[in-house]
Design an enzyme around this catalytic site. Structure first.
Site, PDB file in Angstrom:
ATOM      1  N   HIS A   1       0.797  -1.228   0.000  1.00  0.00           N
ATOM      2  CA  HIS A   1       0.000   0.000   0.000  1.00  0.00           C
ATOM      3  C   HIS A   1       0.826   1.272   0.000  1.00  0.00           C
ATOM      4  O   HIS A   1       0.267   2.355   0.153  1.00  0.00           O
ATOM      5  CB  HIS A   1      -0.912   0.051   1.229  1.00  0.00           C
ATOM      6  CG  HIS A   1      -1.977  -0.985   1.252  1.00  0.00           C
ATOM      7  ND1 HIS A   1      -3.242  -0.757   0.768  1.00  0.00           N
ATOM      8  CD2 HIS A   1      -1.965  -2.261   1.673  1.00  0.00           C
ATOM      9  CE1 HIS A   1      -3.970  -1.852   0.921  1.00  0.00           C
ATOM     10  NE2 HIS A   1      -3.216  -2.783   1.469  1.00  0.00           N
TER      11      HIS A   1
ATOM     12  N   LYS B   1      -8.280  13.880   4.613  1.00  0.00           N
ATOM     13  CA  LYS B   1      -7.391  12.720   4.564  1.00  0.00           C
ATOM     14  C   LYS B   1      -6.354  12.922   5.661  1.00  0.00           C
ATOM     15  O   LYS B   1      -6.288  13.995   6.247  1.00  0.00           O
ATOM     16  CB  LYS B   1      -6.704  12.603   3.198  1.00  0.00           C
ATOM     17  CG  LYS B   1      -6.061  13.925   2.713  1.00  0.00           C
ATOM     18  CD  LYS B   1      -5.384  13.792   1.355  1.00  0.00           C
ATOM     19  CE  LYS B   1      -6.317  13.889   0.170  1.00  0.00           C
ATOM     20  NZ  LYS B   1      -6.455  12.654  -0.596  1.00  0.00           N
ATOM     21  N   ARG B   2      -5.537  11.887   5.941  1.00  0.00           N
ATOM     22  CA  ARG B   2      -4.469  12.086   6.910  1.00  0.00           C
ATOM     23  C   ARG B   2      -3.601  13.266   6.494  1.00  0.00           C
ATOM     24  O   ARG B   2      -3.430  13.536   5.298  1.00  0.00           O
ATOM     25  CB  ARG B   2      -3.620  10.814   7.016  1.00  0.00           C
ATOM     26  CG  ARG B   2      -4.303   9.676   7.750  1.00  0.00           C
ATOM     27  CD  ARG B   2      -4.644  10.069   9.182  1.00  0.00           C
ATOM     28  NE  ARG B   2      -3.460  10.111  10.003  1.00  0.00           N
ATOM     29  CZ  ARG B   2      -3.059   9.140  10.821  1.00  0.00           C
ATOM     30  NH1 ARG B   2      -3.788   8.041  10.943  1.00  0.00           N
ATOM     31  NH2 ARG B   2      -1.962   9.256  11.534  1.00  0.00           N
TER      32      ARG B   2
ATOM     33  N   LYS C   1       0.919  14.579   0.859  1.00  0.00           N
ATOM     34  CA  LYS C   1      -0.440  14.840   0.400  1.00  0.00           C
ATOM     35  C   LYS C   1      -0.669  16.330   0.143  1.00  0.00           C
ATOM     36  O   LYS C   1      -1.668  16.730  -0.438  1.00  0.00           O
ATOM     37  CB  LYS C   1      -1.453  14.316   1.414  1.00  0.00           C
ATOM     38  CG  LYS C   1      -1.417  12.788   1.588  1.00  0.00           C
ATOM     39  CD  LYS C   1      -2.397  12.323   2.653  1.00  0.00           C
ATOM     40  CE  LYS C   1      -2.262  10.859   3.014  1.00  0.00           C
ATOM     41  NZ  LYS C   1      -2.959   9.951   2.077  1.00  0.00           N
TER      42      LYS C   1
ATOM     43  N   THR D   1      -8.418   6.630  -1.851  1.00  0.00           N
ATOM     44  CA  THR D   1      -9.764   6.085  -1.974  1.00  0.00           C
ATOM     45  C   THR D   1     -10.793   7.189  -1.700  1.00  0.00           C
ATOM     46  O   THR D   1     -11.920   7.107  -2.178  1.00  0.00           O
ATOM     47  CB  THR D   1      -9.983   4.913  -0.992  1.00  0.00           C
ATOM     48  OG1 THR D   1      -9.426   5.270   0.275  1.00  0.00           O
ATOM     49  CG2 THR D   1      -9.314   3.652  -1.495  1.00  0.00           C
TER      50      THR D   1
ATOM     51  N   LYS E   1     -14.634   8.301  -3.310  1.00  0.00           N
ATOM     52  CA  LYS E   1     -15.840   8.617  -2.528  1.00  0.00           C
ATOM     53  C   LYS E   1     -16.404   9.982  -2.927  1.00  0.00           C
ATOM     54  O   LYS E   1     -17.614  10.151  -3.070  1.00  0.00           O
ATOM     55  CB  LYS E   1     -15.524   8.577  -1.028  1.00  0.00           C
ATOM     56  CG  LYS E   1     -15.119   7.183  -0.549  1.00  0.00           C
ATOM     57  CD  LYS E   1     -14.437   7.182   0.818  1.00  0.00           C
ATOM     58  CE  LYS E   1     -13.699   5.871   1.033  1.00  0.00           C
ATOM     59  NZ  LYS E   1     -12.789   5.908   2.194  1.00  0.00           N
TER      60      LYS E   1
END
Ligand code: 26W
Length: 820
Positions: free
Chosen positions: A362, A553-554, A559, A661, A665
């Site tokens: 992952h 998100k985290r 990111k 992911t 969504k």
């Protein structure tokens, strides 16, 4: 039975069952019951509707010839069960009515369920989506995990900083789990090994442990959508092995015995909140071993005792999937069980092991790749260390045969890292012991083949495959967005929630003005609702007509939440300094947790909250710009956030996000994406069409090239006026009450290093956001894009992913469960 079932779900029956549960299980009359009691009574009522399906499923799956998926995962981020189970049973309307007749508001009861947050983020939530799809697709499966007493920490903001509080999800009890004390296994730690000669089987090893702990099963049935099939989520809890013989080291010392109990029970106390860097903590290794040892003993028990089969066919009963390397100790543990405990020859045991396991990777981030210092590993798991050395010896012989004299390759591929301090490399172990290795999005898999696992790919060219992630439309559309679900059903008919290909019938509705209006009203309704919540909790007004621009998100530098912030400061600056500048009003929403020890991520949160403080009160800009950081982002909040978003921020540096992911969504709920060519964004863009996706930034090959040719963020800073203005504004203390030191670590890391190349992507991002602004201004066109996006999301249903796992890896077909 049919009749019985109808009876069970009639309004009268629900009311009766509810009253019964309240009285007989909780022990209260309605008069003194608390809202929490009502929730629990309803949970029991719904649970009893699915227990019949669960019992029949388990009986069916235990038939001799059936192969079962065992999904090994340190995390299962389930989120609330009640509403999801009601949706899958098809009883939401009846339950609502029944509660209404009792003077209760079903939605309020649903909200009272505390979040089972036994995961960090993407990987844990993926495991939960996969269980939902396994059940829905009628695939026999067990998810094996840990019953952490404390799940993911609760995040609060204090003075704009993240502060962690312990989560106590079990405080009111958990009506969804079934305690299974008869499923108890002993797990050993520490001690020594000794060899002996078995008259029949020759050289053997015995492990004399230093500590024994019990693992006890707690079972949660996971029901599929509108089917009789359930899968089982079996979570292990650690308990002191009082009834096992540890008098050796206990010696009647009461205090010592209690101390030991504490040590043992610590193993499943708390979920480690790190999702990238691995801490190398002893307790974490204990958790990992505890998980796999209980689970494998359980699987062997099912195969040999319950099915009555011979151990040599174990791999025909089980396809075990390793969710990242966290459960990869399963490989040496199965070897130990087969060779030491069941006296199988090594080669036979190895064949069974390799045929049993597959491994999903992952992450590409080097700091997330697990490795354990040998002294620690050896002291905790002396026998496993020996087994790994033996696996390694045989494996390296194979490598040497293929690549003679290639010492560098041998060193790279060895399961023992000997470049400095010595470590066990868990990804290597997972690769060697598995029949398949898969990445979670096309680009990610390619990068595994080219970079992280390139030597393994060279040795076994067919072993690494891609299975792009997916998410369950039941939770992420059906549960979280019932109005949109109903509108889509009106348009395309029933049955699309478990057959997403049917959504393509939605396409023509993009050109239907009255349909677009309904679509718009639903989004608008969600935005109004959130605006209400913001007013209530944050005390200020946001405009539901503004564009809701969301990144949840985290929090992580790769990111790039701070890239989003740089953009919004640039808007602020232009509003203040360019008289002619105009823009569509935007509300920026952030949510996400930082690992407690990750200072930069915490500083990013502080930056967001500091910028929010200034912008939200500035009379010049506050009608155009609002910024909110919603603390404690989790599954429950996600269910509120995805339906209200207009714009989905998926802005990681290309090559860093394995899949993502959240991107799926958002898109399923009609948000348009602004994103880089990273992870599953690439495939999402291909599916929804490039005209419906806002693309910016470097590609993964360009990132590589730029790094190789020398990347100089400071030059970009000096050459880009807008970027410099934004950075300087932060630097001079505009958002920190004049404090120039507060954000210095963050700014320095950008100017002098910029590992994640924010500066390189800055202009491209700003330009792309300008395009978003223009597109949003054209309401009808935006709505068309939104509808077409949803219509083209079939690929990203976890049903598609699970079908691929079944076909490419597990070789398992659906099994009908007959009711009653
Ligand atoms: C050792 C500490 C640790 C803990 C968790 C390292 C790494 C992890 C996970 C692998 C982090 C994770 O959740 N990864 C995410 O997995 C998702 C599901 O495949 C992907 O969509 C995300 O891109 C990936 O970051």
């Amino acid at each position: 039975m049919k009749n019985n079932k109808r009876q069970q779900t009639s309004i009268a029956a629900i009311k009766k069952a509810f009253a019964n549960n309240l009285y007989h299980n909780i022990g209260k009359p309605a008069l003194t019951a608390t809202p929490q009691d009502f929730y629990t009574a309803l949970a029991y009522t719904v649970r009893s509707m699915l227990l019949d399906k669960y019992i029949h499923s388990m009986a069916t799956y235990l038939k001799k010839e059936t192969r079962i998926v065992a999904y090994f995962s340190a995390e299962f981020l389930e989120g609330p069960h009640l509403i999801n189970n009601m949706l899958n049973l098809g009883v939401i309307d009846q339950v609502r009515k029944a509660m209404e007749e009792l003077g209760l508001d079903m939605n309020k009861l649903i909200e009272l369920e505390s979040e089972p947050g036994l995961g960090n983020g993407g990987l844990g939530r993926l495991a939960a989506c996969y269980l939902d799809s396994l059940a829905t697709l009628k695939i026999p499966a067990i998810g094996y995990g840990l019953r952490y007493e404390h799940g993911m920490f609760e995040q609060r903001l204090e003075d704009g900083w993240q502060v962690e509080y312990s989560d106590n999800w079990l405080h009111y009890g958990n009506p969804w789990e079934l305690y299974r004390p008869e499923r108890t296994y002993r797990v050993q730690f520490g001690g020594r090994t000794e060899s002996y000669n078995d008259p029949e089987h020759g050289y053997r090893v015995r492990w004399n442990p230093g500590m024994v702990v019990k693992g006890i099963a707690y079972d949660t049935p996971i029901l599929g959508y509108r089917v009789n099939n359930c899968v089982l989520l079996r979570l292990w809890q650690a308990e002191a092995a009082q009834d096992f013989n540890f008098s050796d080291f206990n010696r009647g010392d009461y205090y010592g015995a209690v101390e030991n109990k504490v040590v043992a029970e610590n193993i499943t106390k708390v979920l480690y909140p790190n999702d990238t860097s691995q801490a190398g903590k002893r307790l974490r290794l204990e958790q990992q071993y505890f998980l796999v040892s209980c689970s494998l003993q359980d699987l062997i028990h099912m195969h040999t005792v319950m099915k009555g089969l011979d151990l040599t066919t174990h791999h025909r009963s089980v396809a075990a999937q390793l969710n990242d390397t966290h459960p990869s100790l399963a490989i040496p543990e199965l070897m130990r069980l087969l060779v030491d405990e069941h006296l199988l020859p090594w080669n036979k045991a190895w064949e069974i092991t390799q045929k049993t396991f597959s491994y999903t990777n992952h992450t590409l981030l080097p700091e997330a790749l697990e490795k354990w210092p040998i002294p620690l590993f050896q002291s905790l798991l002396p026998r496993h260390y020996e087994i790994i050395c033996e696996i390694n010896r045989r494996f390296l012989d194979e490598v040497r045969l293929r690549f003679p004299l290639d010492d560098q390759r041998i060193a790279n591929m060895s399961l023992i890292d000997e470049t400095g301090e010595r470590y066990v490399r868990m990804a290597g172990l997972a690769c060697v012991g598995s029949s398949h290795i898969n990445g979670v999005a096309r680009l990610h898999t390619q990068l595994l083949k080219d970079q992280v696992l390139k030597d393994y790919h060279c040795l076994w060219p067919d072993k690494i495959i891609n299975i792009t992630n997916g998410v369950t439309p039941r939770r992420w559309m059906g549960v979280s967005n019932p109005k949109l679900t109903a509108l889509i059903t009106e348009a395309v008919g029933e049955g699309w929630l478990n057959d997403m290909e049917k959504l393509s019938d939605l396409e023509p509705f993009a050109d239907d003005a009255s349909f677009r209006e309904k679509w718009y009203q639903i989004k608008r309704g969600h935005k109004e609702q959130v605006a209400g919540l913001i007013l209530e909790h944050f005390g200020f007004v946001v405009d539901p007509d503004s564009m809701f621009d969301v990144q949840v998100k985290r929090i992580h530098e790769y990111k790039r939440q701070h890239l989003n912030i740089l953009h919004l400061i640039s808007l602020y600056w232009r509003l203040k300094n360019e008289p002619d500048f105009d823009m569509v009003p935007r509300t920026f929403l952030f949510g996400g947790k930082a690992a407690p020890g990750y200072f930069m991520a915490k500083l990013i949160i502080k930056l967001i909250t500091s910028v929010a403080e200034v912008l939200n009160t500035d009379p010049v800009t506050r009608d155009k710009l609002k910024v909110i950081f919603r603390p404690n982002y989790n599954v429950k909040i996600g269910q509120i956030v995805y339906p209200m978003a207009d714009l989905s921020e998926q802005i990681s540096l290309a090559g860093k996000e394995a899949s993502g992911t959240g991107n799926m969504k958002f898109a399923m709920n009609g948000a348009l994406t602004i994103g880089t060519l990273d992870g599953a964004n690439i495939e999402i863009r291909e599916e929804v069409g490039e005209e419906n996706f806002f693309l910016f930034g470097l590609t993964a090959p360009e990132v590589l090239e730029l790094r190789q040719s020398g990347y100089h963020p400071l030059d970009i800073y000096h050459n880009n006026d807008q970027l410099r203005a934004v950075i300087d504004l932060i630097e001079f203390g505009h958002f920190s009450h004049g404090d120039r030191n507060l954000f210095k670590p963050l700014l320095d890391s950008l100017k002098y290093n910029d590992e994640y190349m924010l500066f390189a992507d800055f202009q491209s991002y700003i330009d792309c956001q300008q395009e978003v602004d223009r597109a949003y201004a054209d309401k009808e066109e935006w709505l068309k894009k939104s509808i077409r996006t949803v219509a083209r999301m079939a690929e990203f249903s976890s049903d598609r992913s699970i079908r691929e796992y079944c076909g490419k890896i597990w070789q398992i077909k659906p099994v009908e469960v007959l009711s009653g």
